[in-house]
Design an enzyme around this catalytic site. Structure first.
Site, mmCIF file in Angstrom:
data_model
loop_
_atom_site.group_PDB
_atom_site.id
_atom_site.type_symbol
_atom_site.label_atom_id
_atom_site.label_comp_id
_atom_site.label_asym_id
_atom_site.label_seq_id
_atom_site.Cartn_x
_atom_site.Cartn_y
_atom_site.Cartn_z
ATOM 1 N N TYR A 18 0.839 -1.201 0.000
ATOM 2 C CA TYR A 18 0.000 0.000 0.000
ATOM 3 C C TYR A 18 0.878 1.257 0.000
ATOM 4 O O TYR A 18 0.670 2.177 -0.792
ATOM 5 C CB TYR A 18 -0.938 -0.013 1.210
ATOM 6 C CG TYR A 18 -1.751 1.240 1.351
ATOM 7 C CD1 TYR A 18 -2.788 1.518 0.461
ATOM 8 C CD2 TYR A 18 -1.473 2.163 2.358
ATOM 9 C CE1 TYR A 18 -3.530 2.688 0.580
ATOM 10 C CE2 TYR A 18 -2.208 3.329 2.480
ATOM 11 C CZ TYR A 18 -3.231 3.573 1.591
ATOM 12 O OH TYR A 18 -3.962 4.735 1.701
ATOM 13 N N GLU A 40 -11.823 5.059 4.351
ATOM 14 C CA GLU A 40 -11.331 5.973 5.390
ATOM 15 C C GLU A 40 -12.405 6.178 6.460
ATOM 16 O O GLU A 40 -12.092 6.254 7.645
ATOM 17 C CB GLU A 40 -10.897 7.322 4.796
ATOM 18 C CG GLU A 40 -9.667 7.260 3.920
ATOM 19 C CD GLU A 40 -8.369 6.908 4.645
ATOM 20 O OE1 GLU A 40 -8.351 6.844 5.897
ATOM 21 O OE2 GLU A 40 -7.361 6.691 3.950
ATOM 22 N N TRP A 48 -5.441 1.584 10.323
ATOM 23 C CA TRP A 48 -5.615 1.486 8.872
ATOM 24 C C TRP A 48 -5.367 0.064 8.373
ATOM 25 O O TRP A 48 -6.035 -0.410 7.466
ATOM 26 C CB TRP A 48 -4.709 2.499 8.179
ATOM 27 C CG TRP A 48 -4.852 2.529 6.686
ATOM 28 C CD1 TRP A 48 -3.851 2.380 5.788
ATOM 29 C CD2 TRP A 48 -6.038 2.720 5.907
ATOM 30 N NE1 TRP A 48 -4.350 2.469 4.497
ATOM 31 C CE2 TRP A 48 -5.697 2.678 4.545
ATOM 32 C CE3 TRP A 48 -7.383 2.922 6.243
ATOM 33 C CZ2 TRP A 48 -6.621 2.822 3.524
ATOM 34 C CZ3 TRP A 48 -8.309 3.070 5.213
ATOM 35 C CH2 TRP A 48 -7.918 3.016 3.876
#
Length: 192
Positions: A18, A40, A48
């Site tokens: 990522y 998000e 995350w």
């Protein structure tokens, strides 16, 4: 030789991929922008990596983040999603994806694309920052506060200033790789 990455990256291959391939890369595709805004929002209060590891499950559960399909989800579909162990099963977060899909479509209609609307908060150009340490990176900025306020005005949920800033980082509206990160060094050598 190990590459120097931003301090928030762990040795998890999902996180590394990522960071290396996606975070801070300019995104102008409406569906991808909707996906990142949705993810998000799902991340609020969580790490995350928790969301990244469920990303494929989210794509399957939410019809590959097609806002037209999601905007028509009914209570039965929402209840089905609440039973899906592959995603975060918070009812408000699930409902917000549906609400946000409806608002997203209204913005597309009014502005021609969500991309045209959302990038106005950075005047259509990536903001490149030069943070030396991860601790220097802000949680939110004036731009993310303006974005948050406007998205809320349009009916979006789970779009506070901190979530909006994380979205801006993820979609390359801001480039926040720290100066010791190899991605920062590459971008300075080869400006886009």
């Amino acid at each position: 030789m190990n590459k120097q990455r931003c301090a928030w990256v762990t040795d998890d291959p999902v996180y590394i991929a990522y960071h290396d391939q996606e975070w801070g890369v300019e995104t102008h595709d409406d569906r991808q922008l909707f996906e990142m805004l949705s993810l998000e929002g799902a991340q609020a209060g969580l790490s995350w990596i928790t969301i990244l590891k469920r990303r494929e499950n989210y794509r399957k559960a939410f019809d590959d983040f097609d806002p037209t399909i999601i905007s028509k989800y009914d209570d039965t579909k929402i209840e089905m999603l609440r039973k899906n162990e592959g995603i975060i099963r918070n009812k408000l977060k699930i409902q917000s994806v549906v609400t946000n899909a409806q608002a997203f479509l209204r913005i597309q209609e009014a502005h021609g694309s969500f991309d045209a609307y959302i990038w106005q908060f950075v005047n259509g150009e990536q903001i490149t920052n030069h943070w030396e340490k991860h601790e220097d990176v802000p949680d939110y900025t004036n731009e993310s506060e303006a974005m948050s306020k406007d998205l809320k005005k349009h009916g979006f949920k789970f779009v506070g200033p901190t979530i909006c800033y994380a979205f801006m980082q993820a979609t390359g509206m801001v480039f926040d790789h720290t100066t010791d990160c190899y991605r920062y060094k590459e971008s300075i050598k080869h400006p886009s």
